[in-house]
Design a protein around this motif. Structure first.
Motif, mmCIF file in Angstrom:
data_model
loop_
_atom_site.group_PDB
_atom_site.id
_atom_site.type_symbol
_atom_site.label_atom_id
_atom_site.label_comp_id
_atom_site.label_asym_id
_atom_site.label_seq_id
_atom_site.Cartn_x
_atom_site.Cartn_y
_atom_site.Cartn_z
ATOM 1 N N SER A 219 0.827 -1.200 0.000
ATOM 2 C CA SER A 219 0.000 0.000 0.000
ATOM 3 C C SER A 219 0.863 1.253 0.000
ATOM 4 O O SER A 219 2.050 1.233 0.384
ATOM 5 N N CYS A 220 0.272 2.364 -0.386
ATOM 6 C CA CYS A 220 0.969 3.645 -0.395
ATOM 7 C C CYS A 220 1.468 4.032 1.002
ATOM 8 O O CYS A 220 2.622 4.437 1.151
ATOM 9 N N PRO A 221 0.648 3.926 2.081
ATOM 10 C CA PRO A 221 1.161 4.276 3.409
ATOM 11 C C PRO A 221 2.337 3.410 3.843
ATOM 12 O O PRO A 221 3.268 3.898 4.500
ATOM 13 N N TYR A 222 2.296 2.131 3.475
ATOM 14 C CA TYR A 222 3.396 1.253 3.889
ATOM 15 C C TYR A 222 4.694 1.633 3.176
ATOM 16 O O TYR A 222 5.751 1.730 3.802
ATOM 17 N N LEU A 223 4.627 1.891 1.868
ATOM 18 C CA LEU A 223 5.818 2.313 1.142
ATOM 19 C C LEU A 223 6.302 3.675 1.633
ATOM 20 O O LEU A 223 7.509 3.927 1.704
ATOM 21 N N ALA A 224 5.361 4.551 2.000
ATOM 22 C CA ALA A 224 5.739 5.860 2.537
ATOM 23 C C ALA A 224 6.461 5.719 3.880
ATOM 24 O O ALA A 224 7.337 6.528 4.206
ATOM 25 N N SER A 225 6.108 4.686 4.650
ATOM 26 C CA SER A 225 6.798 4.429 5.919
ATOM 27 C C SER A 225 8.250 4.047 5.663
ATOM 28 O O SER A 225 9.173 4.518 6.351
ATOM 29 N N GLU A 289 -4.167 11.768 5.643
ATOM 30 C CA GLU A 289 -4.525 10.414 6.079
ATOM 31 C C GLU A 289 -3.359 9.454 5.901
ATOM 32 O O GLU A 289 -3.110 8.580 6.752
ATOM 33 N N ILE A 290 -2.648 9.592 4.795
ATOM 34 C CA ILE A 290 -1.501 8.713 4.554
ATOM 35 C C ILE A 290 -0.427 8.927 5.606
ATOM 36 O O ILE A 290 0.138 7.964 6.148
ATOM 37 N N GLU A 291 -0.154 10.178 5.940
ATOM 38 C CA GLU A 291 0.896 10.448 6.931
ATOM 39 C C GLU A 291 0.479 9.994 8.326
ATOM 40 O O GLU A 291 1.325 9.594 9.130
ATOM 41 N N HIS A 292 -0.823 10.049 8.629
ATOM 42 C CA HIS A 292 -1.317 9.470 9.872
ATOM 43 C C HIS A 292 -1.038 7.972 9.895
ATOM 44 O O HIS A 292 -0.545 7.420 10.886
ATOM 45 N N ALA A 293 -1.323 7.301 8.782
ATOM 46 C CA ALA A 293 -1.081 5.866 8.688
ATOM 47 C C ALA A 293 0.407 5.550 8.807
ATOM 48 O O ALA A 293 0.796 4.551 9.433
ATOM 49 N N VAL A 294 1.245 6.399 8.225
ATOM 50 C CA VAL A 294 2.696 6.206 8.314
ATOM 51 C C VAL A 294 3.139 6.192 9.778
ATOM 52 O O VAL A 294 3.937 5.347 10.204
#
Length: 338
Positions: A219-225, A289-294
């Protein structure tokens, strides 16, 4: 062949290598691949608004540190979900608009490189192997023990999902829709009075198999992490950095495929180090939302203690406070716009 075994294994492989560190890594905006392919107006507008923000970030770091900070800038290309696009049609356009807007991009990175780091070769000889980075980091994801005590939900490494709290079922178990069995509100771990509960999907249905093995769709959040961990210099493979920026030769044309590019390319030969004690991301508001998930994912990622100690100790030597928790090293500027 992709390598998945061994995250750093410092005790078996010897001393953990250090990476050069700036004081601050600044991500200078982000676009979906469709935005990079279609037109220039949105790219130009975003870069124009970002240039003065970067100046403010550098000045703020200078005041906080009491010295001229080492600052590097980076830009992440969204090639993981659109690998069929042509780098030659995108990169010169993006980098040309950045120069036009007075924006210096020191490092160019590929999102697909957060999933798999390509092998580095010189004169046909493999210097470093390909690394299945997303799979390796997934083995470092840990859940709060209470989440899985009753065995109703598989752990994150199996389910592909991670949450920052628990769900409980109250009442007497019975038939479906039985009025005595009710779902209790979700409860956030470490909440302050009230809960903000978040479920994060790290991976989903698999992509086509490679060599007979299923490949997850990250997912995008996981790769962003993983992108944040790379920027903070926190990842090692057999004690060595998983990514070392490769210098770009402006006289050589861009490759026709993203997969033929390194994970991180150094565009500015005079740039300060890619990794840094802290990261600052300048992004459109839609990435909130993505950065929250990160942050949820990073809160549940067990990092190599020797790497953590190394970076914290180096900060102390330089008079820089480096929090042990990586999420405390992240900051964001979310600007208005699409």
């Amino acid at each position: 062949m992709e390598n998945v075994a061994g995250y750093s294994e410092a005790t078996e492989q010897g001393r953990v290598s250090a990476v050069p560190l700036s004081h601050l890594s600044i991500e200078v905006g982000h676009f979906l691949m469709g935005e990079l392919v279609n037109g220039v107006d949105q790219i130009r507008a975003q870069f124009r608004s970002i240039a003065p923000i970067i100046e403010g970030c550098v000045r703020s770091a200078e005041i906080e540190l009491g010295c001229r900070p080492r600052v590097s800038t980076c830009f992440l290309i969204d090639d993981y979900f659109r690998p069929e696009t042509d780098p030659t049609m995108i990169l010169d356009k993006v980098l040309g608009i950045a120069r036009e807007c007075g924006l210096t991009i020191d490092y160019l990175a590929r999102e697909a490189g957060c999933a798999t780091v390509p092998a580095v070769t010189r004169d046909g000889v493999v210097i470093t192997p390909s690394i299945a980075l997303a799979e390796i980091v997934r083995q470092r994801i840990v859940s709060e023990p209470r989440e899985w005590e009753k065995g109703r939900i598989p752990p994150p490494t199996q389910s592909g999902w991670l949450c920052n709290g628990t769900r409980e079922v109250t009442g007497t178990p019975g038939q479906a829709m039985h009025p005595e069995q009710q779902a209790a509100p979700a409860v956030q771990f470490g909440r302050r009075g009230h809960s903000i509960f978040l479920d994060v999907e790290m991976s989903s249905a698999t992509r086509p198999q490679v060599n007979g093995r299923p490949v997850p769709e990250w997912s995008c959040p996981y790769l962003a992490s993983i992108w944040q961990l790379l920027r903070l210099g926190m990842l090692r493979f057999h004690g060595k950095p998983v990514v070392e920026p490769q210098p770009w030769n402006p006289d050589v044309p861009w490759p026709a495929r993203w997969a033929d590019m390194p994970s991180v390319v150094q565009l500015n030969p005079h740039a300060k180090p890619f990794a840094a004690y802290r990261s600052h991301s300048i992004l459109p508001q839609r990435y909130l939302e993505i950065e929250h998930a990160v942050r949820v994912i990073l809160d549940h990622t067990y990092l190599d203690p020797e790497v953590v100690e190394q970076v914290v100790s180096r900060g102390i030597d330089e008079g820089v406070e480096v929090p042990i928790q990586v999420v405390k090293r992240l900051s964001h500027y979310l600007f208005a716009g699409s």
